[in-house]
Design a protein around this motif. Structure first.
Motif, PDB file in Angstrom:
ATOM      1  N   SER A 103       6.450  -3.858  -1.184  1.00 31.34           N
ATOM      2  CA  SER A 103       5.210  -3.776  -1.963  1.00 31.34           C
ATOM      3  C   SER A 103       5.031  -2.324  -2.441  1.00 31.34           C
ATOM      4  CB  SER A 103       4.032  -4.160  -1.092  1.00 31.34           C
ATOM      5  OG  SER A 103       4.041  -3.283   0.022  1.00 31.34           O
ATOM      6  N   ARG A 104       5.421  -1.340  -1.573  1.00 30.11           N
ATOM      7  CA  ARG A 104       5.405   0.069  -2.036  1.00 30.11           C
ATOM      8  C   ARG A 104       6.175   0.115  -3.359  1.00 30.11           C
ATOM      9  NH1 ARG A 104       4.644   4.020  -0.593  1.00 30.11           N
ATOM     10  NH2 ARG A 104       3.252   4.602   1.116  1.00 30.11           N
TER      11      ARG A 104
ATOM     12  N   ILE B  47       2.211   2.844 -15.664  1.00 27.83           N
ATOM     13  CA  ILE B  47       0.936   3.330 -16.227  1.00 27.83           C
ATOM     14  C   ILE B  47       1.125   4.738 -16.811  1.00 27.83           C
ATOM     15  CG2 ILE B  47      -1.448   3.951 -15.706  1.00 27.83           C
ATOM     16  CD1 ILE B  47      -1.346   1.784 -13.513  1.00 27.83           C
ATOM     17  N   VAL B  48       1.717   5.634 -16.003  1.00 29.57           N
ATOM     18  CA  VAL B  48       1.952   7.005 -16.483  1.00 29.57           C
ATOM     19  C   VAL B  48       2.676   6.955 -17.813  1.00 29.57           C
ATOM     20  CG1 VAL B  48       3.028   9.207 -15.978  1.00 29.57           C
ATOM     21  CG2 VAL B  48       2.174   7.787 -14.113  1.00 29.57           C
TER      22      VAL B  48
ATOM     23  N   ILE C  90      -2.299  12.828 -16.131  1.00 30.06           N
ATOM     24  CA  ILE C  90      -1.881  12.413 -17.476  1.00 30.06           C
ATOM     25  C   ILE C  90      -2.822  12.962 -18.526  1.00 30.06           C
ATOM     26  CG2 ILE C  90      -1.759  10.402 -18.977  1.00 30.06           C
ATOM     27  CD1 ILE C  90      -0.989   8.952 -16.161  1.00 30.06           C
TER      28      ILE C  90
ATOM     29  N   LYS D 188       7.751 -12.234 -10.824  1.00 30.47           N
ATOM     30  CA  LYS D 188       6.938 -11.022 -10.745  1.00 30.47           C
ATOM     31  C   LYS D 188       7.789  -9.782 -11.050  1.00 30.47           C
ATOM     32  CE  LYS D 188       5.070  -8.370  -6.870  1.00 30.47           C
ATOM     33  NZ  LYS D 188       4.801  -8.558  -5.426  1.00 30.47           N
TER      34      LYS D 188
ATOM     35  N   PHE E  22       6.767  -2.075  -5.519  1.00 31.08           N
ATOM     36  CA  PHE E  22       6.045  -2.648  -6.648  1.00 31.08           C
ATOM     37  C   PHE E  22       5.023  -1.642  -7.190  1.00 31.08           C
ATOM     38  CE2 PHE E  22       2.703  -4.822  -8.800  1.00 31.08           C
ATOM     39  CZ  PHE E  22       3.355  -5.817  -9.521  1.00 31.08           C
ATOM     40  N   SER E  23       4.179  -1.138  -6.252  1.00 32.31           N
ATOM     41  CA  SER E  23       3.086  -0.272  -6.748  1.00 32.31           C
ATOM     42  C   SER E  23       3.690   0.999  -7.354  1.00 32.31           C
ATOM     43  CB  SER E  23       2.156   0.094  -5.585  1.00 32.31           C
ATOM     44  OG  SER E  23       2.924   0.722  -4.570  1.00 32.31           O
TER      45      SER E  23
ATOM     46  N   ASN F 169       2.822   1.997 -11.008  1.00 31.21           N
ATOM     47  CA  ASN F 169       2.155   3.266 -11.336  1.00 31.21           C
ATOM     48  C   ASN F 169       2.941   4.022 -12.399  1.00 31.21           C
ATOM     49  OD1 ASN F 169       0.293   2.643  -9.515  1.00 31.21           O
ATOM     50  ND2 ASN F 169       1.062   3.980  -7.879  1.00 31.21           N
TER      51      ASN F 169
ATOM     52  N   VAL G 227       0.718   5.829 -20.831  1.00 28.60           N
ATOM     53  CA  VAL G 227      -0.183   6.837 -21.398  1.00 28.60           C
ATOM     54  C   VAL G 227       0.592   7.773 -22.323  1.00 28.60           C
ATOM     55  CG1 VAL G 227      -1.696   8.780 -20.882  1.00 28.60           C
ATOM     56  CG2 VAL G 227      -1.741   6.750 -19.443  1.00 28.60           C
TER      57      VAL G 227
ATOM     58  N   GLU H 291      -3.366  -5.598  -2.546  1.00 25.95           N
ATOM     59  CA  GLU H 291      -2.258  -4.649  -2.652  1.00 25.95           C
ATOM     60  C   GLU H 291      -2.411  -3.850  -3.945  1.00 25.95           C
ATOM     61  OE1 GLU H 291       2.044  -5.599  -3.664  1.00 25.95           O
ATOM     62  OE2 GLU H 291       1.820  -6.303  -1.600  1.00 25.95           O
ATOM     63  N   ASN H 292      -2.647  -4.602  -4.994  1.00 20.91           N
ATOM     64  CA  ASN H 292      -2.805  -3.965  -6.296  1.00 20.91           C
ATOM     65  C   ASN H 292      -3.909  -2.928  -6.288  1.00 20.91           C
ATOM     66  OD1 ASN H 292      -0.997  -4.543  -8.128  1.00 20.91           O
ATOM     67  ND2 ASN H 292      -1.907  -6.490  -8.767  1.00 20.91           N
TER      68      ASN H 292
ATOM     69  N   LEU I 257      -3.022  10.192 -10.685  1.00 25.03           N
ATOM     70  CA  LEU I 257      -2.053  10.218 -11.786  1.00 25.03           C
ATOM     71  C   LEU I 257      -2.762  10.289 -13.126  1.00 25.03           C
ATOM     72  CD1 LEU I 257       0.424   7.609 -10.395  1.00 25.03           C
ATOM     73  CD2 LEU I 257       0.994   9.932 -11.121  1.00 25.03           C
TER      74      LEU I 257
ATOM     75  N   LYS J 178      -4.406   4.835  -5.920  1.00 25.39           N
ATOM     76  CA  LYS J 178      -3.466   5.977  -6.083  1.00 25.39           C
ATOM     77  C   LYS J 178      -3.439   6.434  -7.541  1.00 25.39           C
ATOM     78  CE  LYS J 178      -0.185   4.735  -2.431  1.00 25.39           C
ATOM     79  NZ  LYS J 178       0.403   3.408  -2.684  1.00 25.39           N
ATOM     80  N   ILE J 179      -3.617   5.478  -8.430  1.00 24.49           N
ATOM     81  CA  ILE J 179      -3.442   5.779  -9.854  1.00 24.49           C
ATOM     82  C   ILE J 179      -4.372   6.891 -10.340  1.00 24.49           C
ATOM     83  CG2 ILE J 179      -3.701   4.834 -12.156  1.00 24.49           C
ATOM     84  CD1 ILE J 179      -2.891   2.125 -10.809  1.00 24.49           C
TER      85      ILE J 179
ATOM     86  N   TYR K 251      -0.327  -8.069 -14.917  1.00 24.87           N
ATOM     87  CA  TYR K 251      -1.521  -8.248 -14.086  1.00 24.87           C
ATOM     88  C   TYR K 251      -2.028  -9.686 -14.143  1.00 24.87           C
ATOM     89  CZ  TYR K 251      -1.498  -3.351 -13.185  1.00 24.87           C
ATOM     90  OH  TYR K 251      -1.113  -2.127 -12.758  1.00 24.87           O
TER      91      TYR K 251
ATOM     92  N   GLY L 239      -2.852   0.124  -4.845  1.00 20.05           N
ATOM     93  CA  GLY L 239      -2.049   0.811  -5.882  1.00 20.05           C
ATOM     94  C   GLY L 239      -2.954   1.466  -6.897  1.00 20.05           C
TER      95      GLY L 239
ATOM     96  N   ARG M 289      -0.207 -12.303 -14.170  1.00 19.24           N
ATOM     97  CA  ARG M 289       0.900 -13.242 -13.939  1.00 19.24           C
ATOM     98  C   ARG M 289       0.475 -14.502 -13.199  1.00 19.24           C
ATOM     99  NH1 ARG M 289       1.328  -8.956 -10.806  1.00 19.24           N
ATOM    100  NH2 ARG M 289       1.461  -9.234  -8.542  1.00 19.24           N
TER     101      ARG M 289
END
Lengths: 720, 780, 483
Positions: free
Chosen positions: A2-3, A13-14, B21, A76, A5-6, A10, A17, B6-7, B17, B13-14, A126, B10, A128
């Motif tokens: 799961s780490r 996302i970075v 950004i 997924k 995945f996140s 993440n 942007v 879980e999300n 970031l 943490k974002i 998100y 996550g 899914r």
């Protein structure tokens, strides 16, 4: 897991942007290395393309059997990575686009499709569960993304036409590239086709048939174009191809058109020869004699590469410009070997400004420096200790430095050193020993050092891989002629009263001998020059330079005039020839000498009438000699006067002859000279003078102008 | 379920970031923004003349322009017809479809990615920038409207824009300038100090610095028209003509030698004297132009009118034995044609000598039709080798002392002998003028008649005679779009160091566009309607508040107006070579104010002539003049074309090789060396020192005086302090080194003026020399 | 101090490029590697960076030994035994093919062929034919690349020289050296990047003129600086009488104080530029004498260049000075040596001229070679055109003359990336026409620029609405002579 995945999501996302920022702004300002990332766009884009297509069946299966965790997570993670790659692909694309070589509108569409695809997939990531839950709508969402993807890639495709994407930096001009010539290559493939491809086929190809001509293949080319066949086998001179090529550059029909890359002389001859031999595309290279012009041409033409390709490639990266600027001063110049080349050369200037730390300071660019030039700098052995830091050093110039060579060993660290210049230094044999360990070393220059020619022979024998260059060694038996002595004040021909003459010779240890009586000086005859030579009104000095180990110089023949008694006014009683009177009567007393050979300046010339002038001194003066400076140039009909008559007196109306001179006439042609004629007169006090110089009335029979009148040229008259 | 939680973890943490950004985003934003400033903006309404043509002209006309021979695919983009036409291989398509870029073949080609399709072809290295492509696109989108080139439309007097009266416009010039400044959001500078203004205007009008008397008088004069008074005084000064003559001599490529290899002596100086005279007596530009172009064709011309035509004989003439006569005769006619084109029309005619002009609507035929005006001269390409070379090849005129007494007192002839000047003369049926293929003298083609490029203004033979006189009339015709504009622009350029059209010599399509088109037209019309009154024009400009601004540059102006094209401040311009010399000699009181006469040979380093000459001819060696000839103004310096005076050349003077309308302003170490070591200037510093010392002033007064003379203003407290300390330092040094002081004071042939205090004099000389080298001294 | 120097260098360069070449190129030359746009400048003034070679150059510097007046190819490098066989016979019209003649021989009724009165022999591996007049050049035959097929358009000295130096027969175009200085900048900012050295031989002279080293429409920064043999090696270099380094230093310090004051008040960047030019001139005052002092030359050097090399103003001295300048980073050293215009009295004049130039020319090559500099220095030797294979005036058993001939002549190049020991091109057996591998003046320019790492089509300068090139609109790089 799961780490994992996140972490990835993440990152996504970075990245997204950034993607958006990049999407909005012009990236062209970004550093080269970042933009390089863009080159990977074509790689990346294929991943999301396939994966999206993969997602559809996956999703289908997943919501068929919504209990299967396996299917769930496969879906997924596929979706996760689809998003990641879609995003990366988009970013790559944006970077690539900024190179700006693309059709703007198509680009814009492609760009935004790409971006929205990335965003959409991210959204789906998100959503899914929802997709898997909502059968149809979910599928629709996926399909739509697939559609976007297809559209996007369509525009993308239309943008790219197989350019060489992974080429670093700017695209080079289309250059002729020839295949390696084996005996089996045909002349056509080996030489003709490449030239055509590079210089003709860009406009004459199957897509774009300028003038209906397609040169992309032999078959097509054979067909010819609107205006007919390109060649007549065997007779280049009646071939359209040749005709067009040979037209004048500014002719509209000239091929290739002006502005386009032109054919070189040899390429033209190449076509010519090929057609002459029947324009046969089967003709094989080996079928040709080595002596055959065509073969020679091919070898020549095919062997000429393009300049950019010849440049040596370096695998280290360039130093930052700011670093270089920081190091550049008028005394230490750092220049890239060429534009865009990472390799640097360092050169030092101005002895008085040189300090050892100026080299140390270069450690900031030690990786990039391939050439160091310290020639003529006061650099000593210690300095070499730092030289080892330049790992990529290829050329080192130490000419004329004060090194003794003690520390040359330190160069062993320069594994790429190829050339070392030590001319004019104190290095000796032992100093050279350590150099032989440097395997890359090719040339060592040793002129003007302690190394002798025997040493060189030995070195060359022992270390043949290096060429040891001793340079010029004068041949003992070859004696050279010294240059003649010259007066210290070179262009001074008219001396102040009492001013002596000093002779000079540039070479130290040379003996100058001279005479004042017109006789030729040599190793025995004549005085040795020791100090200034006292001069009289007219002084003629013949001098010669001698030294052991040298051939004595030619004799230098110098005449000096001393300023005489001041003349108040002068007037010409006979007019000079109109062509040679520009400088007027004053030329006779202006104390400026005319030059033999240039009668346009400072001279007065007389032919139809004799030279006749009146001179007035201010007050009566004691006079014993009159000196006329005349030109002598038999080639130009300028002869000595047959007679010089000097009249004088204190009443300008009653002058009597006080001196005469009848110069000797030349017996054959002789070269340009200015000849002074000194007339001894009845000594006395005079004020008014009248001087006549009679030009020769009939040139002698040996002269090509025999019977004609000769000239008299006067530039100056002195009274002593 | 657990997936969601879980999300969220996550998602937490974002935030960190995201923060990061945002920062990065900001950074890159600034990066881009910064870069954007350097790139040009795309105008709202794209104008053909101002935005599109420069691009087309520069990148496309080479192959799709006026030159018929070089035209590719028989497509021309310089005319509407050409550009809107259908493609000849594909009638369906059009080069430009107004309003529809995407269907315009042209646009397609600009953005094509197929290198064989792309235009301009990569090999031509003329690629358009993104911005340029976008401009084209927008222009087509906006209807692709074509316009005649701005400079080919005759100027009309535009209405003077209204501006805020607080900005105190002195005359309409300021209205135009201020309006523009307002538009770009800049304020004008306040007026310069009176002292600065005085130096500026006297250097600009007479080319000489103000005397101390003038300085003090002007400072005292509080009256509102004080400045105008000075201007009128200066315009009336006889040195005005000399100042004006310098640029005219560049343009007329005046020199004292013939100019090719064996560089013989010529006597054109009486023509130069005439130019000075013409400016001083304020001949109207119409007269000035007509006499020079066609003085000989006027009804029974007098000698002065003949003399003026020397303008067209100032070109180089060869004396190299063995050259082919016709080859060089053609050269001379070419030179005249090009010079007239550049000087009066600011059109680069020369470009159409060998082929139709690539950018301007001037065909090769047009060129030779112009050429024809100057082709009827009974002259030879080679009169004789250097041995026979005369100071004035025929056709020429003799000027006797009598002529001068009767009607040409302005000629400063030194001796009794006649002086021969080359002039123009037409022998009407001497030869037909032929078009020369590729410009080669030995490839004559069809005969052409005298005419001018119709695109500028047709040559109406019913209106003007078919000769140079007609040409002059054509140029002065109110509907001629160029003549007036070109001249006012040149004057403006002379005063502001930058023309309203920057390319003073090229008003064609490759030239730059006017920064203030309306002002240019207004001035042009004003000038023409004033009866081509030159002094009036200059007076108008220098009395504007635009001209009077100070030279201070705020950082804002440095960024928004770095090259001062909005005239938001007055530029600091280095004095031209001649003026620099004039200023220093005059300030030191050794300038010889004599006007006109044969050119002089002042000090010159050894060997400049000697090392280049073949040793033939009367100019083989440089024989330096003596006495007061050493102290004449710079414009009288003898110009031997093959070895021009180095001191002037180093300071960017013209080589007089061919017509030059602007000099470059460079900045090199050699210039520093001249200013520091030229004996002429050392001598000036010396004489100034000796004279000043003998005035027995106290130290401060002494230093103040020399400062005022050289820098033309009062020194500040600080400056006086600096001067004093330097003076004392040097004085101390020279007291220690007496013999150095004496050596230093030997400089120059000007008679020595003995002073009691040698060290003090040497020190002052040193101070003067330093002042001579001040940046402020060398700028106007 | 150093820091200040650096600051100024940026100022100058920036100013220079901003005004001359436009932002894009300017910063490229400054090498601002960060901004791509600026690197591949959007300004198309010139598509190459200024101040740096475009691609890896073969040569960094040029020394051009110009033999002014046009030495005869038939007495130097183009051996034509046939002319000796046919000595005195008329030149066949089939060979002349209506070539235009100068005014000096145009009205000659007869064109009698003349053979060289000097022997020829083959030398070196290359077996190049070299006249007996040039024993020293012959000794370095294997370092030379002799081009026998140069040809020009001009038939008279002034236009021919001007064409060779500026790429155009007429007009005031920048000379080769100025183009180099503009394109490549200088290595050593304490010296001019383009220097000119003049000498006169004993033969019939043809003058030179400043147009040959003019900057034309480029900045006068690129003007050739003449080094004279007089007491002032560079014009105005020497301090006035009664002055030394120190007092000059004092003045400069004083000067910059005042100027700095002015800068405070008006903020014109030109002022700083000015200050720095003064500093540069100050450095030049010590850099130049370092070079022009010939007193410390070793005996070997003197023997290598010949004893003349110690007499300022001689060809030999100029060759030696040329090496020193080049060694100190001067991009382009241009020599002119007068005296080759042998219309008559050829045998005699050629001998004297050869005596003056042979040893020194060869010496220069040897000297560069033994210092490891030959590979980065291109040396060129040659005149502005050739001379006719027929006699000018009456043929005379002991003496003869040759008129100007543009259709073929010989020059040589050495070092700097040209093939050593090569003879390029062929002329017909009459030495009148070219039969193989012609090299035009434009080709020559293109090749030289190429060797310096410049694409001749891209080194352009925009003037009066047109982009000018040294090679005008022609020029092909002669690849076959490039090593």
């Amino acid at each position: 897991m799961s780490r994992h995945f996140s972490l990835v999501s993440n990152t996504i996302i970075v990245l997204q942007v950034f993607m958006l920022i990049f999407g909005v702004f012009d990236l062209s300002a970004l550093p080269e290395w970042i933009l390089f990332g863009g080159k990977f766009h074509p790689l990346l884009l294929h991943l999301p393309v396939t994966m999206i297509l993969l997602l559809i069946p996956l999703a289908f299966m997943a919501n068929r059997d919504s209990q299967s965790q396996v299917l769930q997570s496969i879906f997924k993670y596929t979706l996760l990575y689809t998003t990641l790659f879609a995003t990366l692909a988009a970013i790559g694309g944006l970077l690539l686009a900024s190179s700006g070589d693309y059709a703007q509108d198509t680009l814009t569409v492609h760009k935004w499709l790409g971006i929205s695809l990335a965003l959409l997939t991210h959204l789906l990531l998100y959503a899914r569960e929802w997709i898997i839950a909502k059968k149809t709508t979910g599928q629709l969402a996926l399909l739509s993304s697939a559609v976007i993807m297809i559209a996007g890639s369509h525009f993308g495709g239309s943008l790219t036409h197989g350019e060489d994407f992974l080429a670093w930096g700017k695209e080079e001009e289309l250059a002729t590239s020839f295949p390696v010539l084996t005996d089996s290559t045909t002349v056509f493939d080996g030489a003709i086709q490449p030239v055509v491809a590079a210089k003709c086929a860009t406009c004459h190809n199957n897509k774009k048939m300028k003038g209906g001509l397609d040169m992309s293949s032999f078959a097509a080319w054979q067909k010819g174009g609107k205006t007919g066949a390109s060649w007549v086998s065997g007779s280049p001179d009646s071939s359209l191809l040749m005709a067009r090529i040979l037209l004048a550059m500014d002719d509209k029909k000239h091929m290739p058109p002006s502005g386009k890359a032109q054919l070189t002389a040899n390429e033209i001859l190449l076509f010519r020869e090929w057609i002459r031999l029947g324009a046969d595309n089967q003709l094989a290279f080996h079928a040709l004699q080595d002596t055959d012009t065509l073969k020679q041409l091919i070898v020549q033409v095919a062997s000429t590469g393009t300049p950019a390709k010849q440049a040596k490639q370096y695998n280290f990266s360039g130093a930052s410009q700011s670093t270089i600027d920081g190091l550049n001063t008028p005394f230490r110049r750092i220049l890239p070997l060429a534009y865009n080349s990472p390799a640097l050369g360092v050169k030092f200037f101005l002895k008085e400004k040189f300090t050892p730390d100026m080299l140390d300071a270069c450690s900031a660019i030690k990786e990039q420096v391939v050439e160091v030039n310290l020639s003529n700098m006061p650099a000593d052995d210690k300095l070499l200790n730092t030289m080892g830091m330049f790992k990529n050093l290829e050329k080192l110039n130490l000419n004329g430095t004060s090194i003794t060579g003690k520390t040359l060993g330190t160069l062993a660290d320069c594994k790429h050193l190829e050339q070392l210049s030590l001319a004019g230094t104190a290095v000796d044999m032992n100093a050279l020993q350590p150099l032989t360990a440097i395997s890359s070393l090719k040339k060592v220059f040793l002129w003007n050092t302690k190394i002798t020619d025997q040493d060189i022979v030995a070195l060359q024998k022992q270390y043949p891989q290096i060429s040891w260059d001793l340079g010029y060694v004068p041949d003992k038996n070859e004696l050279l002629k010294l240059t003649p002595p010259y007066p210290a004040n070179r262009d001074k021909r008219i001396l102040e009263p009492g001013e002596p003459v000093t002779l000079k010779h540039p070479l130290p240890g040379v003996k100058i001998r001279y005479t004042l009586d017109g006789s030729n000086p040599d190793t025995t005859n004549g005085k040795v020059f020791e100090g200034p030579i006292p001069a009289k009104g007219l002084t003629r000095i013949l001098s010669v330079a001698t030294a052991s180990g040298w051939i004595s110089s030619n004799i230098s023949d110098q005449t000096f005039f001393m300023k005489g008694i001041k003349v108040d006014s002068v007037s010409l009683l006979n007019p000079p020839d109109p062509k040679y009177r520009k400088f007027g009567s004053n030329a006779l007393i202006d104390e400026i000498k005319g030059e033999a050979g240039n009668f346009g300046m400072n001279w007065l010339g007389f032919k139809d009438q004799t030279f006749k002038a009146a001179f007035h001194l201010n007050g009566t003066k004691a006079i014993t000699q009159v000196l006329l400076s005349l030109a002598d140039n038999t080639g130009s009909y300028i002869f000595p006067p047959t007679q010089i008559v000097v009249k004088a007196g204190n009443d300008r109306n009653q002058l009597k002859v006080i001196g005469k001179l009848s110069p000797e006439m030349p017996k054959s042609d002789r070269s340009n000279a200015v000849i002074p004629y000194l007339v001894d007169i009845i000594p006395g006090n005079y004020r008014y003078f009248e001087i006549e110089a009679v030009n020769i009335q009939k040139l002698p029979s040996w002269h090509r102008g025999k019977g004609e009148k000769g000239w008299v040229f006067v530039d100056e008259v002195f009274f002593y | 379920m657990n997936l969601q939680s879980e999300n969220r973890k996550g998602a937490f943490k974002i935030y960190g970031l995201v923060g990061l950004i945002v920062v990065l985003g900001a950074v890159s934003f600034i990066l881009m923004a910064k870069d954007d400033n350097t790139g040009e903006k795309i105008p709202e309404l794209v104008d053909f003349n101002f935005h599109v043509r420069p691009i087309l002209s520069d990148r496309c006309f080479k192959c799709h322009g006026p030159d018929a021979n070089k035209r590719e695919a028989n497509l021309r983009l310089d005319t509407e017809e050409g550009a809107f036409a259908a493609l000849k291989d594909n009638p369906g398509e059009h080069v430009i479809v107004p309003g529809d870029p995407l269907n315009s073949a042209m646009y397609a080609r600009l953005v094509s990615t197929d290198t064989s399709e792309l235009m301009p072809p990569p090999s031509s290295n003329l690629a358009l920038t993104k911005t340029e492509i976008e401009i084209i696109r927008k222009w087509i989108e906006q209807g692709a409207k074509y316009k005649k080139h701005w400079s080919f439309i005759a100027p009309q007097r535009p209405t003077v824009p209204k501006v805020d009266e607080d900005l105190k416009p002195q005359n309409p010039i300021d209205n135009f300038i201020l309006a523009k400044l307002e538009e770009v959001g800049l304020d004008p500078n306040p007026a310069a100090s009176k002292e600065a203004l005085l130096k500026r205007v006297s250097m600009d009008i007479t080319g000489l610095p103000p005397t101390i008397e003038q300085q003090e008088r002007f400072l005292k004069d509080e009256s509102p028209k004080a400045f105008e008074k000075i201007v009128d005084e200066l315009l009336a000064n006889k040195h005005y003509g000399e100042k004006m003559a310098v640029q005219w001599m560049d343009l007329a490529r005046y020199a004292d030698s013939h100019g090719y290899q064996d560089d013989g002596y010529r006597t054109m100086w009486p023509w130069r004297d005439w130019v000075i005279h013409a400016f001083n007596s304020n001949y109207s530009f119409a007269k000035f132009l007509t006499w020079q172009l066609a003085g000989d064709l006027l009804p029974n011309p007098n000698k002065e009118q003949l003399l003026a035509t020397g303008f067209n004989r100032n070109h180089k003439i060869t004396q190299e034995g063995g050259v082919i006569d016709e080859e060089y005769r053609i050269e001379y006619v070419t030179d005249r044609t090009n010079t007239v084109g550049k000087a009066f029309m600011a059109i680069t005619l020369e470009c159409s000598k060998c082929h139709d002009h690539k950018y301007d609507p001037v065909s090769q035929k047009d060129y030779y039709s112009m050429f024809a005006f100057f082709d009827k001269v009974p002259e030879k390409g080679l009169v004789g080798d250097i041995g026979l070379a005369s100071p004035g090849d025929p056709p020429n005129m003799r000027i006797s002392t009598a002529d001068i007494q009767q009607m040409m007192q302005f000629i400063n002839k030194k001796d009794t002998a006649d002086v021969v000047v080359m002039v123009m003369k037409d022998s009407v049926n001497i030869r037909p003028t032929r078009l020369l293929r590729r410009g080669n003298y030995d490839q004559p083609a069809d005969t052409v008649e005298m005419a001018t490029p119709a695109s500028i203004l047709p040559f109406n033979t019913s209106k003007y005679p078919k000769n140079r006189l007609g040409l002059a009339q054509w140029m002065l015709d109110p509907s001629n779009p160029l003549t007036a504009r070109v001249f006012v622009n040149r004057i403006w350029n002379e005063l502001f160091g930058r023309g309203l059209v920057k390319t003073v010599g090229d008003f064609g399509m490759q030239g730059e566009l006017p920064t203030h088109p309306e002002l240019l037209d207004w001035l042009a019309v004003e000038f023409r309607e004033s009866g081509w009154d030159i002094k009036k024009l200059i007076r108008l400009i220098v009395t504007s508040s635009t001209y009077r601004q100070s030279t201070v540059r705020s950082t804002q102006k440095m960024q928004q107006d770095p090259d001062n094209k909005f005239y938001s401040y007055f530029p600091r311009l280095r004095l031209t070579a001649e003026l620099q010399r004039d200023l220093l000699l005059s300030a030191s009181g050794i300038l010889n104010p004599e006007i006109g006469g044969p050119s002089v040979k002042p000090y010159q380093p050894k060997g400049v002539w000697e090392s280049t000459t073949s040793g033939r001819g009367e100019l083989a060696r440089y024989i330096q003049d003596k006495g007061d000839k050493l102290y004449r103004r710079g414009l009288y310096n003898f110009i031997k074309r093959t070895a021009p005076p180095p001191a002037l050349l180093i300071m960017d003077a013209s080589t007089r090789d061919q017509c030059e309308v602007t000099r470059s302003r460079t900045n090199t170490p050699l210039q520093a060396l001249v200013l520091m070591n030229d004996p002429q200037l050392l001598e000036a510093a010396r004489v100034l020192a000796q004279r000043t010392v003998n005035m027995n002033l106290n130290e401060a007064a002494m230093l103040q005086r020399v400062f005022k003379l050289v820098v033309c203003r009062n020194p500040t407290e600080k400056e006086i302090k600096m001067l004093t300390s330097y003076f004392q330092q040097q004085k101390a040094r020279f007291e220690k080194e007496k013999n150095n002081a004496e050596k230093f004071l030997k400089a120059g042939e000007f008679e020595q003026i003995s002073t009691k205090d040698v060290a003090g004099t040497a020190a002052l000389m040193q101070v003067n020399q330093m002042l001579f080298n001040l940046d402020e001294t060398t700028v106007k | 101090m150093e820091n200040q120097e650096k600051q100024f260098r940026l100022n100058i360069t920036r100013k220079h490029f901003l005004t001359k070449a436009g932002l894009g190129i300017g910063s490229a030359a400054l090498g601002s590697m960060l901004f791509k746009d600026q690197l591949f400048g959007s300004d198309v003034q010139s598509s190459m960076p200024l101040g740096l070679a475009q691609f890896a150059p073969k040569a960094k510097r040029i020394i051009y030994l110009f033999q002014n007046g046009a030495p005869s190819q038939l007495e130097t490098f183009d051996h034509k035994p046939l002319l000796n066989k046919m000595h005195g016979e008329e030149l066949p019209a089939s060979i002349r093919m209506g070539q235009r003649l100068t005014g000096m021989t145009a009205n000659q009724e007869k064109f009698p062929l003349v053979g060289s009165s000097f022997g020829f022999a083959q030398h070196g591996q290359s077996g190049a034919w070299i006249s007996e007049l040039f024993p020293n050049m012959a000794s370095i035959a294997d370092d030379l690349c002799i081009i026998k097929t140069m040809n020009t358009e001009a038939i008279n000295h002034d236009p021919a020289l001007t064409f060779f130096q500026t790429g155009a027969q007429q007009g005031n175009r920048p000379s080769m050296g100025a183009w180099m200085s503009y394109g490549l900048g200088s290595e050593n900012s304490n010296l001019p990047s383009f220097c000119v050295l003049l000498s006169r031989g004993r033969g019939n002279g043809q003058g030179v003129y400043s147009k040959l080293w003019t900057n034309g429409f480029l900045d006068s920064l690129h003007q050739g600086v003449v080094f004279s043999s007089g007491e002032d090696p560079v014009l105005y270099l020497n301090n006035p009488e009664g002055h030394d380094r120190q007092s000059r230093r004092d003045m400069l310090d004083q000067l910059s104080k005042f100027n700095a004051e002015a800068f405070e008040n008006v903020g014109d960047p030109e002022i700083n530029a000015r200050i720095q030019q003064y500093e540069m001139s100050y450095r030049m005052q010590s850099a130049v004498p370092e070079l022009t002092d010939l007193s410390k030359e070793s005996d070997n050097t003197i023997k290598m260049y010949g004893p003349d090399c110690l007499v300022p103003g001689t060809y030999a001295a100029n060759c030696l000075l040329a090496r020193k300048l080049s060694e100190s980073g001067v991009r382009f050293v241009q020599l002119y040596h007068q005296g080759w215009d042998t219309h008559g009295n050829l045998a005699n004049d050629m001998r004297m001229q050869a005596e003056d130039v042979d040893r020194a020319s060869a010496g220069l090559i040897k000297d560069l070679k033994q210092r490891g500099l030959l590979d980065e220095t291109l040396v060129i030797w040659g005149g502005e055109f050739g001379r006719t294979n027929y006699c000018q005036g009456k043929i005379d058993p002991v003496n003869y003359g040759r008129d100007h001939h543009p259709k073929c002549f010989s020059i040589w190049m050495a070092g700097g990336g040209v093939k050593p020991g090569m003879v390029y091109g062929e002329t017909d057996e009459f030495g009148y026409n070219i039969v193989k591998d012609p090299v035009s003046v434009h080709d020559f320019h293109a090749t030289v620029l190429h060797l310096m790492g410049i694409n001749h089509e891209q080194l352009t300068y925009r003037h009066l609405g047109r982009r000018y090139r040294l090679t005008d609109i022609a020029g092909q790089v002669v690849n076959s002579i490039i090593a």
